[in-house]
Design a protein around this motif. Structure first.
Motif, short mmCIF file in Angstrom:
data_model
loop_
_atom_site.label_atom_id
_atom_site.label_comp_id
_atom_site.label_asym_id
_atom_site.label_seq_id
_atom_site.Cartn_x
_atom_site.Cartn_y
_atom_site.Cartn_z
N TYR A 179 6.40 -5.90 -0.98
CA TYR A 179 5.71 -4.71 -1.47
C TYR A 179 6.11 -4.39 -2.90
O TYR A 179 7.17 -4.79 -3.39
N GLY A 180 5.23 -3.64 -3.55
CA GLY A 180 5.55 -3.02 -4.83
C GLY A 180 5.54 -1.51 -4.62
O GLY A 180 4.79 -1.00 -3.79
N TYR A 181 6.38 -0.79 -5.34
CA TYR A 181 6.51 0.65 -5.16
C TYR A 181 6.19 1.36 -6.47
O TYR A 181 6.77 1.04 -7.51
N VAL A 182 5.31 2.35 -6.40
CA VAL A 182 4.96 3.17 -7.55
C VAL A 182 5.41 4.59 -7.25
O VAL A 182 4.93 5.22 -6.31
N PHE A 183 6.35 5.09 -8.04
CA PHE A 183 6.94 6.40 -7.79
C PHE A 183 6.13 7.52 -8.44
O PHE A 183 5.19 7.29 -9.20
N GLN A 184 6.54 8.75 -8.14
CA GLN A 184 5.84 9.91 -8.68
C GLN A 184 5.86 9.91 -10.20
O GLN A 184 4.88 10.27 -10.85
N ALA A 185 7.00 9.56 -10.77
CA ALA A 185 7.11 9.41 -12.23
C ALA A 185 6.97 7.93 -12.57
O ALA A 185 7.34 7.06 -11.78
N ALA A 186 6.43 7.65 -13.74
CA ALA A 186 6.19 6.25 -14.12
C ALA A 186 7.48 5.45 -14.19
O ALA A 186 7.48 4.24 -13.94
N ALA A 187 8.61 6.11 -14.52
CA ALA A 187 9.92 5.45 -14.54
C ALA A 187 9.93 4.19 -15.40
O ALA A 187 10.46 3.15 -15.01
N ARG A 214 -0.47 3.75 -15.19
CA ARG A 214 -1.13 2.46 -15.00
C ARG A 214 -0.17 1.31 -15.29
O ARG A 214 -0.20 0.27 -14.62
N ALA A 215 0.69 1.48 -16.28
CA ALA A 215 1.71 0.45 -16.56
C ALA A 215 2.66 0.32 -15.38
O ALA A 215 3.09 -0.79 -15.02
N SER A 216 3.02 1.44 -14.76
CA SER A 216 3.87 1.42 -13.57
C SER A 216 3.20 0.66 -12.43
O SER A 216 3.83 -0.11 -11.71
N LEU A 257 1.14 -2.28 -1.51
CA LEU A 257 1.44 -1.38 -2.62
C LEU A 257 1.72 0.00 -2.04
O LEU A 257 0.87 0.60 -1.39
N LEU A 258 2.95 0.49 -2.25
CA LEU A 258 3.37 1.81 -1.79
C LEU A 258 3.30 2.75 -2.97
O LEU A 258 3.95 2.52 -4.00
N MET A 259 2.53 3.84 -2.85
CA MET A 259 2.30 4.73 -3.98
C MET A 259 2.61 6.17 -3.58
O MET A 259 1.96 6.75 -2.70
N CYS A 276 -0.62 2.07 0.68
CA CYS A 276 -0.17 3.30 1.34
C CYS A 276 0.04 4.33 0.24
O CYS A 276 0.85 4.10 -0.67
N PHE A 277 -0.66 5.44 0.33
CA PHE A 277 -0.79 6.37 -0.79
C PHE A 277 -0.48 7.78 -0.33
O PHE A 277 -1.13 8.31 0.57
N VAL A 278 0.52 8.41 -0.93
CA VAL A 278 0.88 9.78 -0.61
C VAL A 278 0.17 10.74 -1.56
O VAL A 278 0.16 10.51 -2.78
N THR A 279 -0.39 11.81 -1.02
CA THR A 279 -1.08 12.79 -1.85
C THR A 279 -1.04 14.16 -1.19
O THR A 279 -0.85 14.27 0.03
#
Length: 307
Positions: free
Chosen positions: A129-137, A193-195, A207-209, A240-243
Motif C-alpha cells: 500500500y501507499g499512504y497519503v496523510f492529512q498533511a502533504a508531509a 497531488r505530489a504526496s 492507496l490509503l488516504m 480507502c478514503f477517510v472524509t
C-alpha cells in the motif's frame, strides 16, 4: 492546518513515505433497538473479483492516562479489489484508526484483519500500500521529484528506474513540469497531488488516504476529487478514503462505510448506484441526493449509541 515539518516514522518500513506529519459489512444496525440485521444494499460496481481487506470482529482499545479508550468495536468489513471505499463519521469514530490498522501502524486489541491475504505487517513489508496523510508531509529541502523518489531510494531502485517512475507518476497527477520546484513553491492542492504521486511511485495495489483534501478550499477540492476519480479509473487501485464530507464520500465512492461515534462501529455500508463516469453536476441528480440522504441517516442513527 498548522504546518509542521515531517518526522521519520518507523524507519524505512512505511511504504510511500518515510516521514509524516506530527499531526496525526456487513451489518446494518438498528441503533435504537440495539439489534442487528442483514445489511441494506445498493446495486454497485462489477469491478470486484477478490477481497483486498477483510476485518472480522476487529476492536482496538488505547490505554490512556485517564483510562482505556475504545476506538474500534467489532468492525466487520470486506473491501474488494478495485473498490473506492470512503469512511465517514464524526471525529473520533475510528476512521483513521482503521486505516492505521490496515497499514500496521496500530495493533488491534482483538479480532482479525487481513490485507491481500496477509497480516498487515506482511503487507507492509511487501509494500502492498501507499499512504497519503492529512498533511502533504513533503520535505521542504527536497524538490518535488526528489520527494516523490524518496520511497524508491529507500527500496533501492536504480537511478534510471527512479527517474522513469517519478516521471510517470507526476504525469498521472498532472504535475509534469514541476519536478524541480520545491514544496513551498506549490499551492496546497499541488503539494497534496505530489504526496499522492509519492504513494503511487512504487505501484502499490492499495492507496490509503486520510482526509487528504480536508484543508483545501471547495474549488480546489472539487478539482482534486475529479482528478482522483480519473486516476482511480485509469489505475484500478483499491482506495480507502477517510472524509468528513458527505458530498465528497458520495461523489468518489463505490462503497461508503458509515461509522458511529466512539467506540467506532460500522452502522451502515452503502453500495453506490452511480455510474463510473461522474461529472461534478451528478451531485444535483436524484440518485446522488438519495445516497447522500442515506449517509446522513446513518450518521444520525449512529449518534443514538450515546443517547
Amino acid at each position: 492546518m498548522r504546518h509542521v515539518h515531517p518526522i521519520v516514522h518507523r524507519g524505512t518500513d512505511l511504504p510511500g513515505i518515510s516521514g509524516r506529519s506530527v499531526q496525526p459489512e456487513h451489518w446494518h444496525t438498528d441503533c435504537k433497538a440495539g439489534m442487528r440485521f442483514a445489511p441494506r444494499r445498493m446495486e454497485g460496481s462489477n469491478r470486484l473479483s477478490e477481497q483486498v481487506v477483510s476485518a472480522r470482529s476487529l476492536s482496538l482499545t488505547f490505554d490512556a492516562s485517564d483510562g482505556p479508550v475504545q476506538a474500534l468495536s467489532n468492525v466487520d468489513l470486506d473491501i474488494g479489489k478495485g473498490e473506492f471505499v470512503s469512511f465517514i463519521g464524526p471525529s473520533g469514530c475510528g476512521k483513521t484508526t482503521f486505516l492505521r490498522v490496515v497499514a500496521d501502524l496500530e495493533q488491534p486489541t482483538s479480532g482479525s484483519i487481513s490485507v491481500n491475504g496477509m497480516t498487515p505487517e506482511q503487507a507492509r513489508r511487501q509494500r502492498a500500500y501507499g499512504y497519503v496523510f492529512q498533511a502533504a508531509a513533503l520535505y521542504p529541502w527536497r524538490t518535488i521529484e526528489k520527494n516523490v523518489a524518496l520511497p524508491l531510494e529507500i527500496m533501492g531502485y536504480s537511478r534510471a528506474e527512479r527517474a522513469e517512475r517519478v516521471r510517470r507518476t507526476l504525469a498521472l497527477v498532472n504535475l509534469a513540469g514541476f519536478e524541480r520546484k520545491y514544496p513551498w513553491q506549490l499551492s496546497g492542492g499541488m503539494q497534496q497531488r505530489a504526496s499522492i504521486a509519492r504513494a503511487l511511485a512504487f505501484d502499490a495495489d492499495i492507496l490509503l488516504m486520510d482526509e487528504p483534501f480536508g484543508a483545501l478550499d471547495e474549488i480546489v477540492r472539487d478539482h482534486l476529487n475529479e482528478q482522483l476519480l480519473d486516476l482511480w479509473r485509469r489505475t484500478n487501485k483499491t482506495i480507502c478514503f477517510v472524509t468528513h464530507s458527505i458530498p465528497e464520500a458520495v461523489y468518489l465512492s463505490t462503497k461508503i462505510v458509515v461509522m458511529s461515534p466512539r467506540p467506532g462501529r460500522v452502522t451502515d455500508i452503502i453500495q453506490s448506484t452511480l455510474p463510473t463516469e461522474r461529472p461534478l453536476d451528478i451531485r444535483e441528480t436524484p440518485e446522488f441526493l438519495a445516497i447522500a440522504h442515506r449517509v446522513r441517516e446513518g450518521l444520525r442513527a449512529g449518534h443514538s449509541y450515546e443517547e
